[in-house]
Design a protein around this motif. Structure first.
Motif, PDB file in Angstrom:
ATOM      1  N   SER A  56       5.780   2.633 -35.192  1.00 40.83           N
ATOM      2  CA  SER A  56       6.342   1.165 -34.532  1.00 40.83           C
ATOM      3  C   SER A  56       6.293   1.651 -32.566  1.00 40.83           C
ATOM      4  O   SER A  56       5.631   0.555 -32.074  1.00 40.83           O
ATOM      5  CB  SER A  56       7.755   0.621 -34.823  1.00 40.83           C
ATOM      6  OG  SER A  56       6.970   0.158 -35.920  1.00 40.83           O
ATOM      7  N   ALA A  57       6.757   2.565 -32.528  1.00 40.17           N
ATOM      8  CA  ALA A  57       6.856   2.639 -30.757  1.00 40.17           C
ATOM      9  C   ALA A  57       5.792   3.492 -30.621  1.00 40.17           C
ATOM     10  O   ALA A  57       5.681   2.676 -28.797  1.00 40.17           O
ATOM     11  CB  ALA A  57       8.085   4.110 -30.508  1.00 40.17           C
ATOM     12  N   VAL A  58       4.693   4.142 -30.753  1.00 43.17           N
ATOM     13  CA  VAL A  58       2.708   4.048 -30.414  1.00 43.17           C
ATOM     14  C   VAL A  58       2.344   2.561 -30.424  1.00 43.17           C
ATOM     15  O   VAL A  58       2.374   2.680 -29.206  1.00 43.17           O
ATOM     16  CB  VAL A  58       2.715   4.765 -31.433  1.00 43.17           C
ATOM     17  CG1 VAL A  58       1.449   5.361 -31.475  1.00 43.17           C
ATOM     18  CG2 VAL A  58       3.557   6.667 -31.710  1.00 43.17           C
ATOM     19  N   LEU A  59       3.189   1.806 -31.195  1.00 42.62           N
ATOM     20  CA  LEU A  59       2.178   0.603 -31.409  1.00 42.62           C
ATOM     21  C   LEU A  59       2.442   0.326 -29.744  1.00 42.62           C
ATOM     22  O   LEU A  59       2.156  -1.550 -29.625  1.00 42.62           O
ATOM     23  CB  LEU A  59       2.408  -0.123 -32.833  1.00 42.62           C
ATOM     24  CG  LEU A  59       1.909  -1.444 -32.918  1.00 42.62           C
ATOM     25  CD1 LEU A  59       0.494  -1.418 -32.398  1.00 42.62           C
ATOM     26  CD2 LEU A  59       2.311  -2.492 -34.065  1.00 42.62           C
ATOM     27  N   PHE A  60       3.972   0.174 -29.947  1.00 46.27           N
ATOM     28  CA  PHE A  60       4.360  -1.307 -29.911  1.00 46.27           C
ATOM     29  C   PHE A  60       4.266  -0.447 -27.406  1.00 46.27           C
ATOM     30  O   PHE A  60       3.457  -1.416 -27.014  1.00 46.27           O
ATOM     31  CB  PHE A  60       5.717  -0.957 -28.958  1.00 46.27           C
ATOM     32  CG  PHE A  60       6.690  -1.655 -27.910  1.00 46.27           C
ATOM     33  CD1 PHE A  60       6.977  -2.858 -27.891  1.00 46.27           C
ATOM     34  CD2 PHE A  60       7.515  -1.144 -26.918  1.00 46.27           C
ATOM     35  CE1 PHE A  60       7.250  -3.514 -27.267  1.00 46.27           C
ATOM     36  CE2 PHE A  60       7.475  -2.009 -25.921  1.00 46.27           C
ATOM     37  CZ  PHE A  60       7.626  -3.019 -26.030  1.00 46.27           C
ATOM     38  N   VAL A  61       3.437   0.629 -27.140  1.00 39.99           N
ATOM     39  CA  VAL A  61       3.489   1.697 -25.902  1.00 39.99           C
ATOM     40  C   VAL A  61       2.241   0.656 -26.119  1.00 39.99           C
ATOM     41  O   VAL A  61       1.792  -0.103 -24.249  1.00 39.99           O
ATOM     42  CB  VAL A  61       3.501   2.873 -26.374  1.00 39.99           C
ATOM     43  CG1 VAL A  61       2.805   3.671 -24.620  1.00 39.99           C
ATOM     44  CG2 VAL A  61       5.367   2.876 -26.233  1.00 39.99           C
ATOM     45  N   SER A  62       1.242   1.111 -26.984  1.00 44.24           N
ATOM     46  CA  SER A  62      -0.243   0.754 -26.755  1.00 44.24           C
ATOM     47  C   SER A  62      -0.506  -0.419 -26.139  1.00 44.24           C
ATOM     48  O   SER A  62      -1.271  -1.473 -25.712  1.00 44.24           O
ATOM     49  CB  SER A  62      -0.630   1.328 -28.028  1.00 44.24           C
ATOM     50  OG  SER A  62      -0.366   0.486 -29.421  1.00 44.24           O
ATOM     51  N   ALA A  63      -0.041  -1.225 -27.468  1.00 49.47           N
ATOM     52  CA  ALA A  63      -0.036  -2.726 -27.294  1.00 49.47           C
ATOM     53  C   ALA A  63       0.846  -3.034 -25.287  1.00 49.47           C
ATOM     54  O   ALA A  63      -0.348  -4.322 -25.466  1.00 49.47           O
ATOM     55  CB  ALA A  63       0.824  -4.054 -28.029  1.00 49.47           C
ATOM     56  N   LEU A  64       1.579  -3.151 -25.178  1.00 49.57           N
ATOM     57  CA  LEU A  64       2.472  -3.434 -24.474  1.00 49.57           C
ATOM     58  C   LEU A  64       0.825  -2.956 -22.523  1.00 49.57           C
ATOM     59  O   LEU A  64       0.707  -3.953 -22.142  1.00 49.57           O
ATOM     60  CB  LEU A  64       3.247  -2.866 -23.930  1.00 49.57           C
ATOM     61  CG  LEU A  64       4.422  -2.529 -22.478  1.00 49.57           C
ATOM     62  CD1 LEU A  64       4.808  -4.216 -22.311  1.00 49.57           C
ATOM     63  CD2 LEU A  64       5.387  -2.334 -22.088  1.00 49.57           C
ATOM     64  N   ILE A  65       0.501  -1.705 -23.009  1.00 49.87           N
ATOM     65  CA  ILE A  65      -0.675  -1.135 -22.199  1.00 49.87           C
ATOM     66  C   ILE A  65      -1.750  -2.686 -22.227  1.00 49.87           C
ATOM     67  O   ILE A  65      -2.251  -3.122 -21.323  1.00 49.87           O
ATOM     68  CB  ILE A  65      -1.166  -0.312 -22.186  1.00 49.87           C
ATOM     69  CG1 ILE A  65       0.360   0.534 -22.320  1.00 49.87           C
ATOM     70  CG2 ILE A  65      -2.220   0.077 -21.549  1.00 49.87           C
ATOM     71  CD1 ILE A  65      -0.141   2.648 -22.488  1.00 49.87           C
TER      72      ILE A  65
END
Length: 167
Positions: A56-65
């Motif tokens: 979820s943290a990886v998804l959050f960072v990639s979605a934020l970018i």
């Protein structure tokens, strides 16, 4: 150029799943130890919670970018088309959260197999593009995943999932 429509959905979903993973991990401390072995009934849920948090943290960072990149492009293309897509994204998040709630309510009654297969089918159908919808594939994937997870929990981890009406 088609923009990725689900960045906001990804952001909100990732935040929601981060919170769920933290709550899940904390709740494992209340599990009773049934066996004398070092790996108890809390081991697998803790590993799932940790994996869910990391993913979820990886998804959050990639979605934020991706969302930041979209924001730059949005100013170039115009706001009206993007506003309609964002409204659709918010509806999709709310519907997905509702589906999760219904899924959790139905697990004790219908059991893991039926409720999970139904949830997966509906969720895949909901988030897929109109051109790429394939109910037969969605049904097959839903059934195979549900049965596989149930089998692994029962025969590998020796943990029982709710059987529901299938008894």
């Amino acid at each position: 150029m088609k923009l990725h429509e689900n960045k906001l959905v990804d952001l909100f979903s990732a935040l929601f799943l981060i919170v769920v993973s933290i709550v899940l991990y904390i709740s494992t401390f209340s599990f009773r130890q049934i066996t004398a072995s070092k790996i108890g009934s809390d081991f697998l849920p803790q590993m799932v919670a940790i994996a869910l948090f990391i993913l979820s943290a990886v998804l959050f960072v990639s979605a934020l970018i991706g969302w930041r990149k979209e924001k730059k492009i949005k100013t170039e293309l115009g706001a009206k088309q993007e506003d309609n897509e964002e409204k659709r994204d918010y509806k999709l998040v709310l519907i997905s959260l509702g589906l999760i709630a219904v899924y959790l309510i139905l697990i004790p009654t219908l059991g893991f197999l039926l409720s999970t297969a139904g949830y997966l089918f509906i969720q895949m159908y909901l988030i897929s593009d109109l051109e790429k919808r394939s109910p037969i594939k969605f049904a097959a994937v839903s059934i195979v995943v549900s049965v596989s997870v149930y089998w692994v929990f029962k025969n590998v981890f020796f943990l029982m999932l709710p059987a529901g009406i299938l008894g």
